[in-house]
Design an enzyme around this catalytic site. Structure first.
Site, PDB file in Angstrom:
ATOM      1  N   ASP A  81     -10.359   3.604   4.570  1.00  0.00           N
ATOM      2  CA  ASP A  81     -10.552   2.332   4.647  1.00  0.00           C
ATOM      3  C   ASP A  81     -11.939   1.821   4.959  1.00  0.00           C
ATOM      4  O   ASP A  81     -12.317   0.572   4.700  1.00  0.00           O
ATOM      5  CB  ASP A  81      -9.264   1.660   5.332  1.00  0.00           C
ATOM      6  CG  ASP A  81      -9.219   0.302   4.973  1.00  0.00           C
ATOM      7  OD1 ASP A  81      -9.290  -0.213   3.816  1.00  0.00           O
ATOM      8  OD2 ASP A  81      -8.978  -0.497   5.894  1.00  0.00           O
ATOM      9  N   LYS A  84       0.831  -1.337  -0.107  1.00  0.00           N
ATOM     10  CA  LYS A  84       0.124   0.037  -0.028  1.00  0.00           C
ATOM     11  C   LYS A  84       0.865   1.239   0.123  1.00  0.00           C
ATOM     12  O   LYS A  84       0.554   2.047  -0.700  1.00  0.00           O
ATOM     13  CB  LYS A  84      -0.927  -0.091   1.301  1.00  0.00           C
ATOM     14  CG  LYS A  84      -2.014  -1.167   1.126  1.00  0.00           C
ATOM     15  CD  LYS A  84      -2.638  -1.523   2.370  1.00  0.00           C
ATOM     16  CE  LYS A  84      -3.697  -2.672   2.166  1.00  0.00           C
ATOM     17  NZ  LYS A  84      -4.487  -3.123   3.447  1.00  0.00           N
ATOM     18  N   GLN A 141      -4.158  -1.550   9.658  1.00  0.00           N
ATOM     19  CA  GLN A 141      -4.116  -2.932   9.065  1.00  0.00           C
ATOM     20  C   GLN A 141      -4.645  -4.108  10.116  1.00  0.00           C
ATOM     21  O   GLN A 141      -4.442  -4.202  10.846  1.00  0.00           O
ATOM     22  CB  GLN A 141      -2.522  -3.241   8.911  1.00  0.00           C
ATOM     23  CG  GLN A 141      -2.426  -4.419   7.895  1.00  0.00           C
ATOM     24  CD  GLN A 141      -2.867  -4.722   6.496  1.00  0.00           C
ATOM     25  OE1 GLN A 141      -2.753  -3.636   5.916  1.00  0.00           O
ATOM     26  NE2 GLN A 141      -3.741  -5.588   6.217  1.00  0.00           N
TER      27      GLN A 141
END
Lengths: 278, 278
Positions: free
Chosen positions: B120, B53, B97
């Site tokens: 996200d 990412k 994450q």
């Protein structure tokens, strides 16, 4: 054979327990749990609903605060009023009667309700809480539906539940609560193709469409559980009740309706207690 | 016949457009859109994902800020760190994450992300936004899935979509996004009875279980659209790809995966621009 799931009796039990908890709260604090109801405009059905909620509140030992705003209220004015109630330490729960006049942004108004006072379970926070299985406030009608299913020992885990309707305060939260209880959930709506066939596969049907007698008798699998969350003019539900011959079904009236108010009162009392414990 | 939905090409397009918008942002402000990535512990797969990412961010003209916390970080410490990033005006998007070590309350950590930096799409606010059809940030993998379906002109309205899996960051938001696009949506999971038969009724299947080759070839209706959101050890998806003979299907790798990162970058750039416009 058709058997009934009677909401009236269940609601009585829930309100009885809530009123005992309300009395305990009053004993401890000298105050009553307080539900603020907000209505915009003078839609007769809404006025009746709100009055009913206030009356039940009083009978259960709750205080109620009523805010009636004129039809021409703006979104900004409504949001400001609700924020005021959110900040008022004497108010424990806030209910904005749905629907509001079309010119108002209802979502903005709902979001002005502080999450810890959202006893009607209408905020985005409460919706996500229901979806993720947290112990937030539930949307009252879907919450009442689950209580009805539990009261009649309906097994939910692994069953196929078909929810017809996808409104943010009824169909969607009902689907999420059933999913949290491990049902396999299908959400149907106006764009669904082959609705009768899909409903025929359901072990549990939740009708939340708002169209009188929309769900036909021959859509119901024999032995299915049918929850009619509709309440249309003339005391008619969303299911063609008389045409359903073999099911465990909620009558209209006296099915889902009473449990909705009961859950509202219960959550208001819980909100008051939680605030003490916080 | 089996046709492929290739995510790699679509992702390239999305990233290209995002990088143009990033360049425009830099030209206007002298700064780059900035994505903060947070990782707790040193799970090798997670470390790889985060590095990927970051690399993609740099290539697209974004800045990345990386926070690596030790395995033994507490929920409180993680929440404090994320709040700091939420308050930092130089950070536009925050990615925590998943998964975090088991002793951490992941939901509490996600909720520390400011909604306007939730690129996200993991917060309760974003989930409700997806569910209610607002233009909030979407959960990246489900968002990527919708983009794939659109890129391959898959009709969603009125179709029966079966989502297998109900995690808060994949199955549930995928179901909500498909519902918002007027699919009839069934959500299945480990407690679902008769899963193969249900999947056989699907026009669109989304596999989000996290079990290699879990979905069998003969579960797929001929001509169905199959989205494999699984990514298991050895580059294996949740669908037994080779056994699917007649479908439009995403390969693994090169299907859903690349679109996930692309949507993440795009939303980070959008977050930077929105902040300017706010």
């Amino acid at each position: 054979m058709t058997n009934l799931m009677r909401g009236t009796e269940l609601a009585r039990d829930i309100v009885l327990r809530a009123s005992e908890k309300a009395a305990g709260y009053t004993e401890r604090t000298g105050r009553k749990p307080c539900l603020a109801t907000v209505i915009v405009g003078d839609d007769p059905a809404s006025v009746t609903y709100v009055r009913m909620k206030q009356n039940r509140s009083h009978k259960a030992g709750l205080e109620s605060r009523h805010v009636a705003l004129p039809e021409e209220t703006t979104t900004g004015e409504l949001v400001a009023k609700i924020r005021e109630l959110s900040d008022d330490p004497e108010v424990h729960g806030i209910l904005l009667q749905h629907p509001v006049p079309r010119h108002i942004d209802e979502r903005a108004a709902f979001e002005a309700i502080a999450p810890h006072k959202d006893v009607d379970g209408v905020t985005m926070h409460s919706f996500a809480g229901m979806s993720f299985g947290h112990s937030e406030f539930v949307s009252c009608t879907p919450g009442g539906i689950i209580r009805l299913l539990d009261a009649y020992d309906v097994e939910i885990t692994g069953k196929h539940a078909v929810v017809i309707g996808r409104s943010p305060i009824l169909g969607k939260p009902a689907a999420m609560l059933l999913l949290a209880r491990d049902a396999t959930v299908t959400i149907c709506h106006s764009k669904t193709a082959g609705l009768p066939e899909i409903v025929r596969t359901a072990d549990i049907v939740v009708a939340a469409v708002g169209k009188p007698k929309f769900v036909q008798g021959d859509w119901i699998k024999p032995g299915a559980v049918v929850v009619d969350a509709g309440y249309n003019e003339g005391n008619v539900g969303d299911v063609d009740f008389d045409a359903v011959t073999d099911a465990l079904i909620t009558p209209v009236p006296g099915g889902v309706g009473p449990t909705t108010i009961a859950v509202l009162l219960e959550q208001t009392v819980d909100a008051a207690w939680r605030e003490l414990d916080a």
